[in-house]
Write an enzyme that holds these catalytic residues in place. Structure first.
Site: not given
Ligand code: OXD
Ligand code: MN
Length: 590
Positions: A80, A208, A217, A237, A259, A261, A286, A375
């Site tokens: 991002r 991306y 998002k 989130h 993100s 984590c 998420d 990913r």
């Molecule tokens: C993020 C994702 O960047 O979930 O938070 O991809």
């Molecule tokens: Mn996320």
């Protein structure tokens, strides 16, 4: 004279509001073809075949990984781009200091220039989607127009995409408009623009996930958070998980971590052998949309239908469900491959990479074989522990909200807020080390309130006021907690084993929700006593456990000074009640 739109394969029930918008976009972008996505399997296979032909996808080993493909992105387009992401509101204060702001008129002018003729020679895909169960009153629909087959295929895995969504849009008469083009993938011509006042998004120059799969998002967090504020709900989130105890009772927990984590790992946690009878059910990994329910509790749906998860570190020990789930029908982005064409990443305890994520012969001097933000995209139904409740139109009742961050120092393993308003302060105080999910330096501690710093579509001051208002909307608000799995010793080693062992912390959290669970009151909230945490079979020294469960006043005094400085930056928008909570914690700390 207006340019005629190219030949269009239109579905039978083509809502006029969508068709008119597609027409306008086609006149601006001039695609060669228009494809309305119906969301069928055949269509998905067609997109895959097309991308195999263009080289956008590489087929992986069909025997070990049936239905799996690798996409190698442009090397400058791997995460991002927060510095190029804007919230465009008429008044700059409505976007707030937490967002980059641009005047909507200027932003439209800039984006219109970029989009002009940009789809010449390309196909324009119309991707209707529903965020949330198709028959849930809490769900919201959108349409993404994109010139990327990769985006269309990923949206098929990540959302309820196609004909049913289009029918709902026709019925409801509204939808979020998301316009996307990969453009030239030039980092200097890349912008992710949000227009929350008109529920629209324009994204140019990136393929991306977080920049290009607009349902995720851009819609489900930035636009939805704005809509949620206006309509009295919350777009967060958060991962959502059902935790079933050995008596067969299930509590649902929502957890907001920044993100990369560990939300996906927590959502798919494998109970340790020493905790027989416990089961975990994934609702989402998420994003959570939370609504006050008719019984005064808070109910959550997962707006997504798939996972766009971080690959490195995934193995049979850390996340067996994810590890198994991605052995078939998965799109990998930016992983390495082995000699026999299997996907490979750091933390996978088998195989050897021969080709790195950029397609070069693997050489450790070039850095990791898989990109740290590589990913997987996979449909949620492939998760063996996908909750039956994930499709429930009314959502799941939330017992606890858990905030967390990646902090190497002083933040205890777990503590509980005194009440809802204090919990809002705990959420607003979240800070975490940055990760590879966004471009920029990794490992820097930054404030990330409610893990929403990159995703809140409006001023954080107003957002905290919205959070505080739920005290009056819920008769039985969830209890609020904070966790930190990431404490380290002076040699950089993690103090807490994490992964499956985190269930011990969830067990205490649930006990607290049921009015049980021993705790000591401290100025920052309630901490478990070492005895209250289930340590049967846990391989952690008593002294380390003690350290993990201790509140260090000097460190917290400094922390609260930092928090105060941060929340004060939102000026008169920072709610008075939040400042009162903060003053109260400072007074308790002395
Ligand atoms: C993020 C994702 O960047 O979930 O938070 O991809
Ligand atoms: Mn996320």
């Amino acid at each position: 004279m207006a340019t005629p739109t190219p030949h269009t394969a239109v579905p039978q029930h083509q809502p006029k509001i969508v068709a008119d918008w597609v027409d306008t976009v086609a006149r601006l972008t001039r695609p060669d073809r228009i494809h309305w996505c119906d969301g069928s399997e055949e269509e998905y296979q067609g997109l895959i075949e097309l991308m195999l032909g263009t080289g956008d996808l590489v087929k992986l080993n069909e025997e070990t990984h049936p239905g799996c493909y690798l996409h190698r992105s442009d090397p400058t387009d791997v995460a991002r781009v927060e510095h190029l992401t804007f919230v465009c509101t008429h008044h700059t204060h409505d976007a707030g200091p937490n967002n980059n702001w641009m005047d909507p008129v200027d932003a439209k002018r800039l984006m219109t220039e970029l989009f002009e003729d940009c789809m010449k020679g390309r196909t324009l895909y119309v991707v209707p989607y529903c965020m949330g169960p198709i028959d849930s009153p809490y769900s919201r629909c959108g349409v993404e127009i994109t010139d990327s087959a990769y985006v269309a295929a990923n949206m098929k895995l990540m959302t309820r995409m196609g004909a049913a969504a289009l029918e709902r849009i026709a019925r409801e008469g509204n939808f979020v408009k998301g316009l996307h083009s990969t453009g030239e993938l030039d980092p200097d011509r890349r912008y992710i623009m949000h227009f929350p006042e008109e529920l629209s998004i324009m994204s140019y120059g990136s393929g991306y996930g977080g920049n290009a799969l607009l349902g995720k998002k851009c819609h489900a967090l930035r636009i939805a958070s704005w809509q949620a504020r206006d309509e009295g709900w919350m777009a967060e989130h958060m991962m959502l998980v059902g935790v079933e105890n050995p008596r067969g009772e299930t509590h649902y927990i929502a957890a907001a971590f920044p993100s990369a984590c560990g939300k996906t790992n927590l959502a798919m946690l494998i109970p340790p052998e020493s905790m027989p009878g416990w089961k975990i059910w994934t609702v989402g990994d998420d994003i959570g949309w939370l609504h006050p329910g008719p019984d005064g509790r808070l109910y959550a749906i997962n707006p997504e239908a798939g996972y766009f998860g971080v690959v490195p570190g995934t193995n049979a020990q850390t996340n067996r469900q994810a590890y198994e789930m991605i052995t078939h029908d998965t799109i990998f982005t930016n992983v390495a491959v082995t000699a026999d064409n299997q996907p490979w990443w750091e933390g996978l305890d088998e195989g050897t990479p021969v080709t790195d994520w950029r397609g070069r012969p693997y050489d450790p001097r070039n850095g990791p074989a898989a990109h740290p933000n590589s990913r997987f995209t996979v449909a949620a139904r492939q998760n063996p522990i996908y909750s039956k409740m994930a499709d429930a139109p009314g959502g799941v009742p939330i017992s606890a909200i858990v905030f967390g961050g990646r902090r190497r120092e002083f933040t205890p393993l777990v503590y509980q807020a005194r009440n809802w308003a204090h919990g809002v302060l705990v959420g607003a105080s979240v800070a975490s080390e940055t990760t590879a999910a966004a471009t920029g330096k990794v490992g820097i501690v930054r404030r990330d309130p409610m893990a929403m710093k990159p995703f809140c579509g409006y001023n954080f001051g107003d957002y905290w006021a919205h959070w505080l208002s739920f005290a009056g909307k819920l008769e039985q608000p969830p209890k609020i907690f904070h966790v930190n799995w990431f404490r380290r010793d002076s040699d950089g080693r993690f103090l807490w084993p994490g992964f499956g062992e985190n269930l011990r912390v969830l067990e205490w959290i649930i006990a607290r929700c049921e009015g049980r669970g021993e705790a000591v009151e401290t100025p920052i909230g309630y901490l478990p006593t070492a005895a209250a945490l289930n340590s049967a079979g846990l391989d952690v020294d008593a002294a380390i456990l003690e350290q993990l469960l201790t509140m260090v006043p000097e460190a917290w005094r400094k922390e609260m000074t930092d928090v105060e400085e941060y929340i004060d930056a939102f000026d008169e928008r920072t709610p008075h009640d939040l400042k009162v909570e903060l003053a109260d914690v400072r007074r308790r700390l002395g």
